[in-house]
Design an enzyme around this catalytic site. Sequence first.
Site, PDB file in Angstrom:
ATOM      1  N   HIS A  77       1.162  -1.592  -0.150  1.00  0.00           N
ATOM      2  CA  HIS A  77       0.431   0.264   0.347  1.00  0.00           C
ATOM      3  C   HIS A  77       0.831   1.219   0.293  1.00  0.00           C
ATOM      4  O   HIS A  77       1.765   0.370   0.719  1.00  0.00           O
ATOM      5  CB  HIS A  77      -0.842  -0.062   1.027  1.00  0.00           C
ATOM      6  CG  HIS A  77      -1.974  -0.957   1.135  1.00  0.00           C
ATOM      7  ND1 HIS A  77      -1.981  -1.771   2.486  1.00  0.00           N
ATOM      8  CD2 HIS A  77      -3.553  -1.568   0.566  1.00  0.00           C
ATOM      9  CE1 HIS A  77      -2.644  -2.644   2.162  1.00  0.00           C
ATOM     10  NE2 HIS A  77      -3.238  -2.560   0.741  1.00  0.00           N
ATOM     11  N   ASP A 134       2.351   2.199   3.300  1.00  0.00           N
ATOM     12  CA  ASP A 134       3.222   0.460   3.950  1.00  0.00           C
ATOM     13  C   ASP A 134       4.316   0.949   3.405  1.00  0.00           C
ATOM     14  O   ASP A 134       5.736   0.635   4.563  1.00  0.00           O
ATOM     15  CB  ASP A 134       2.961  -0.976   2.980  1.00  0.00           C
ATOM     16  CG  ASP A 134       2.035  -1.249   3.560  1.00  0.00           C
ATOM     17  OD1 ASP A 134       1.591  -1.249   4.736  1.00  0.00           O
ATOM     18  OD2 ASP A 134       1.579  -2.342   2.725  1.00  0.00           O
ATOM     19  N   GLU A 181      -9.101  -4.706  -8.126  1.00  0.00           N
ATOM     20  CA  GLU A 181      -8.600  -6.014  -7.765  1.00  0.00           C
ATOM     21  C   GLU A 181     -10.256  -5.987  -7.711  1.00  0.00           C
ATOM     22  O   GLU A 181     -10.752  -5.124  -6.571  1.00  0.00           O
ATOM     23  CB  GLU A 181      -8.331  -5.923  -6.272  1.00  0.00           C
ATOM     24  CG  GLU A 181      -8.426  -6.565  -5.253  1.00  0.00           C
ATOM     25  CD  GLU A 181      -7.034  -6.819  -4.199  1.00  0.00           C
ATOM     26  OE1 GLU A 181      -5.802  -6.327  -4.184  1.00  0.00           O
ATOM     27  OE2 GLU A 181      -7.464  -7.708  -3.006  1.00  0.00           O
ATOM     28  N   HIS A 240     -12.420 -13.401  -2.592  1.00  0.00           N
ATOM     29  CA  HIS A 240     -12.783 -11.662  -3.396  1.00  0.00           C
ATOM     30  C   HIS A 240     -14.206 -12.216  -5.064  1.00  0.00           C
ATOM     31  O   HIS A 240     -15.513 -12.403  -4.403  1.00  0.00           O
ATOM     32  CB  HIS A 240     -12.307 -10.612  -4.030  1.00  0.00           C
ATOM     33  CG  HIS A 240     -11.292 -10.771  -2.804  1.00  0.00           C
ATOM     34  ND1 HIS A 240     -10.609  -9.373  -3.886  1.00  0.00           N
ATOM     35  CD2 HIS A 240     -11.131 -10.169  -1.860  1.00  0.00           C
ATOM     36  CE1 HIS A 240     -10.213  -8.381  -2.572  1.00  0.00           C
ATOM     37  NE2 HIS A 240     -10.294  -9.340  -1.555  1.00  0.00           N
TER      38      HIS A 240
HETATM   39  C1  3MF Z   1      -8.946  -6.238   0.592  1.00  0.00           C
HETATM   40  C2  3MF Z   1      -7.949  -7.057   0.321  1.00  0.00           C
HETATM   41  C3  3MF Z   1      -6.402  -5.858   0.342  1.00  0.00           C
HETATM   42  C4  3MF Z   1      -5.828  -5.795  -0.800  1.00  0.00           C
HETATM   43  C5  3MF Z   1      -4.914  -4.568  -1.098  1.00  0.00           C
HETATM   44  C6  3MF Z   1      -3.975  -4.216  -2.339  1.00  0.00           C
HETATM   45  C7  3MF Z   1      -5.673  -6.539   2.351  1.00  0.00           C
HETATM   46  O1  3MF Z   1      -9.954  -7.165   0.678  1.00  0.00           O
HETATM   47  O2  3MF Z   1      -7.827  -8.305   0.493  1.00  0.00           O
HETATM   48  O3  3MF Z   1      -5.921  -6.903   1.290  1.00  0.00           O
HETATM   49  O4  3MF Z   1      -5.689  -6.639  -1.539  1.00  0.00           O
HETATM   50  O5  3MF Z   1      -5.216  -3.878  -0.089  1.00  0.00           O
HETATM   51  O6  3MF Z   1      -5.080  -3.941  -2.948  1.00  0.00           O
HETATM   52 MG    MG Z   2      -5.972  -8.461  -1.574  1.00  0.00          MG
END
Ligand code: 3MF
Ligand code: MG
Length: 344
Positions: free
Chosen positions: A49, A52, A174, A213
Amino acid sequence: MTGTFRFSFGPWNIHEGADPFGPMVRDSIEFNKKIAVYKEMGFDGVQFHDDDAVPNMNDLSADQITKEAKTVKAKLEDHGLTPEFVAPRLWENEKTIDGGYTSNCPKCREYALERSKRTIDIAKALGTKNIVLWLAREGTYIREAKDSVRATEQIAEALQMMLDYDPEIRIMIESKPNEPMDHTYIPTIGHAIGLGLLTNAPERVGCLIESAHAILAGLDPSDEMGYSLAHKKLWSVHLNDQNGLKFDQDKSFGSVDLRRAFNQVRILDQHGFGNNGEWVGLDVKAMRTQKAEVATKHLSNSRTIFLKLLEISRSLDSDKINAMIAERDYEELDLYIMQSLLGR
Ligand code: 3MF
Ligand code: MG
């Protein structure tokens, strides 16, 4: 065709074990200590991130942010690590309460766009062209709060702004159907790919698939991967596992449904994932019960499971499989796969 597999994870995957109902159960580990364990565990790539890499970025000027990110690049080099991507964290700041790019507050939208530019600056300083967008709060708790047409346009306009800001970068979306929102605007990988078509450079917009997801969207992760591979859009993955339709659990890869994990490995391998430099990212969380000294096992275990499944996939007799398919004897195929997973 076979794939080429290098592994990555983000520093957030070594964590303190807090959950919505209880505080941290392990001490925080500083970034320098975290990057020291990557190689030992067989990982070569680091996902970020923006904060980070540059924790206090909201208090710094653009130049200071770049300077700070360059020191992180040097640390990565010391450990022989490669930065995979940087993602703007657009879900924690008070200005992102109602979303980033789709917030109903113009000043907050401005914040999201500016922050995304700084993310790109950080990526450039670290030495990666990959930007990931997890559109965490781009959605609604109640539908009437936003106009879904306008919201889609706003997200696409944000992509366009980033693509114009730095002609070198590429963006990976994502998708995630819910959590923290009730409904998000980009719930599946088809939505993610479609979003690129609303920009003037769809060839620079791809996707990152997270297993959990896809499962939360009621879909099979390997089919989501297949769909995006057919579009040549699968530029990264977040492998993990998920026990049904709950909160995003980020369990170790393959720990819930081994066959579902096997099919992800198989589709990636059969279609040459990694041959253009794509990374196998693991987005897994340690169990809250895990003691500090052994709170990285979820990462090394996930990698081990991936490699074991790869071995099984490559050991399958494709003539045998093709004969069963030609005979339409899918029961026999089912048993063959199960026996292979069981070690016969
Ligand atoms: C949220 C996620 C996140 C994303 C990350 C990168 C903590 O459900 O999975 O991981 O993958 O923020 O975009
Ligand atoms: Mg993730």
